[in-house]
Design a protein around this motif. Structure first.
Motif: not given
Length: 465
Positions: A314-321, A358-374
């Motif tokens: 769910p980390f790109f907010g695109q599953g339902m979209n 989008i499946a691959d981007m969602a996994v990448e975005n998980f790493v971005e959200m938890r590791d990189k946003t700070a």
């Protein structure tokens, strides 16, 4: 191969978000639709809390709702989120805008509200019947014969149908039958993290106790907490943790450990979550999986859509979209073909590569959200990206804006994103402030790399339809 007859009765398995919307698209084309749903009717029975990562509906999902006249009502129940609000341990908040300005935002929407809304509107067409507590036990995908257990009575019946649409989620019973056939494959990659739903209740008079128009993130490296706003002033929080390890769902095995963990890692969130201990130990721990399958259809008899065909994390907010966009594309395919098999084949050909992207981007975005946003370097690059979006409108495009604020195919968004990220990284080298970016060099790089790629793929930058 049988012809598409607009009056025939077809079957949709699963009355979730995608199944309910799909049934409306099919009804609009004249079909009679039987929907089989294994859960009770959520509008009449409480299904229980604890499993809903709030929806972030954006351009693709809103377009799909617009086609059936439901966008405006959905937006009345949605809360615009204009960016990420980052909560470091120190408590000094940092806001990261999603788009080039406030017009570009995603929208927080209750999953339960939207699902009930779609089911009611599907039934309102007069062409859709939803049967609840109906569990598909077996499907002969080539003859369209379903074995269905009516859970209230305990009886099993056979249902024959010319076409079966499987929209029954990542654990799809329909996909399970499809993947038994020669030439059909499914891979499932489970994330080593699970999730737990928690709640920040509204303040007095329904007041929001944090910034209303943001997706809140507490990034902590290998884990994180997020919170999305609800209509009633509350926030739905989701804690993402590894299943096992030093800091994990396994290690937090007592109320005192959970409270101590929040005191140390999420000190500003702790006083806002009064039922933390109860919810932590009573709400289920959700799992997350990426499902890639191929092909999604069996001739003109059976077709998988949404999570049943291509579940994503769910980390790109695109599953339902993405699932809603499936409905738009399938509808267009049905309009172009006279045979089910041809429509299904075109649909699979057009959607498969985009679903994988989008499946691959969602996994990448998980790493971005938890590791990189700070991370200061990441924040600098985001500021440079925003400067380029404003300085070179229409020429510099970010992956996030293409995914969330356009209907450009996901695969092209993925490739453009790689080029754009490379340009931003080069321009950020040696900088401490985004204001010092060399705009002349930026123009050169954009015209050397991005503009030719977009021009070369200009056909693909038409809308996904």
């Amino acid at each position: 191969m049988h012809e598409i007859e607009r009056t025939e009765r077809v079957t949709v398995v699963g009355a979730g978000l995608v199944g309910s919307l799909l049934s409306m698209y099919l009804a609009r084309r004249g079909f009679q639709v039987d929907v089989l749903e294994r859960r009770p009717d959520m509008r009449r029975e409480s299904i229980g809390a604890g499993r809903s990562i709030n929806l972030a509906i954006s351009t693709r999902g809103l377009h799909a709702l617009r086609q059936v006249g439901l966008e405006e009502e959905a937006l009345r129940h949605a809360i615009p989120m204009r960016g990420r609000m980052i909560h470091p341990v120190s408590g000094a908040l940092a806001f990261q805008a999603y788009g080039k300005d406030e017009s570009q935002h995603i929208n927080s929407l209750s999953r339960a509200w939207l699902n009930a809304f779609l089911m009611t509107n599907a039934e309102g067409t007069g062409r859709v019947r939803i049967g609840f507590k109906q569990r598909v036990q077996h499907l002969d995908v080539e003859t369209g014969t379903l074995s269905v257990l009516d859970e209230p009575s305990g009886t099993t019946r056979e249902v024959r149908t010319p076409v079966v649409f499987g929209t029954d989620g990542s654990g799809s019973a329909v996909r399970h039958e499809v993947e038994r056939l020669p030439g059909h494959t499914t891979t499932q990659e489970h994330l080593g993290h699970g999730y737990k739903e928690l709640t920040i209740p509204a303040g007095p008079g329904g007041a929001f106790r944090m910034e209303k128009h943001a997706l809140h993130i507490w990034p902590r490296g290998s884990y994180m907490l997020i919170a999305l706003p609800n209509e009633d002033g509350s926030f739905t929080c989701t804690l993402f943790l590894p299943f096992q390890g030093p800091v994990s769902f396994e290690s937090l095995d007592s109320p005192s450990k959970v409270v101590a963990f929040f005191q140390e890692q999420f000190p500003d969130a702790l006083p806002l979550i009064p039922d933390l201990v109860h919810d932590f130990f009573h709400h289920p721990t959700g799992t997350m999986v990426t499902v890639k399958s191929a092909p999604w259809h069996v001739g003109g008899k059976t077709l998988l859509l949404g999570d049943a065909a291509h579940a994503i994390v769910p980390f790109f907010g695109q599953g339902m979209n993405c699932g809603f966009e499936d409905c738009v594309v399938l509808d267009a395919c049905l309009g172009r073909h006279t045979r089910w098999a041809e429509a299904f084949e075109e649909f699979f050909r057009r959607r498969k590569t985009n679903a994988d992207a989008i499946a691959d981007m969602a996994v990448e975005n998980f790493v971005e959200m938890r590791d990189k946003t700070a991370d200061p370097r990441f924040l600098l690059e985001k500021a440079v990206e925003k400067a380029l979006l404003n300085a070179f409108p229409g020429e510099f495009i970010s992956r996030y804006s293409l995914v969330s604020f356009s209907r450009v195919p996901y695969r092209l968004a993925y490739e453009v994103g790689a080029l754009a990220s490379g340009i931003v990284a080069e321009l950020s080298e040696g900088l401490t402030r985004a204001e010092d970016v060399d705009m002349n060099r930026a123009r050169t790089l954009i015209h050397e790399r991005l503009v030719p790629f977009v021009k070369e793929h200009s056909d693909g930058f038409g809308l996904e339809r």
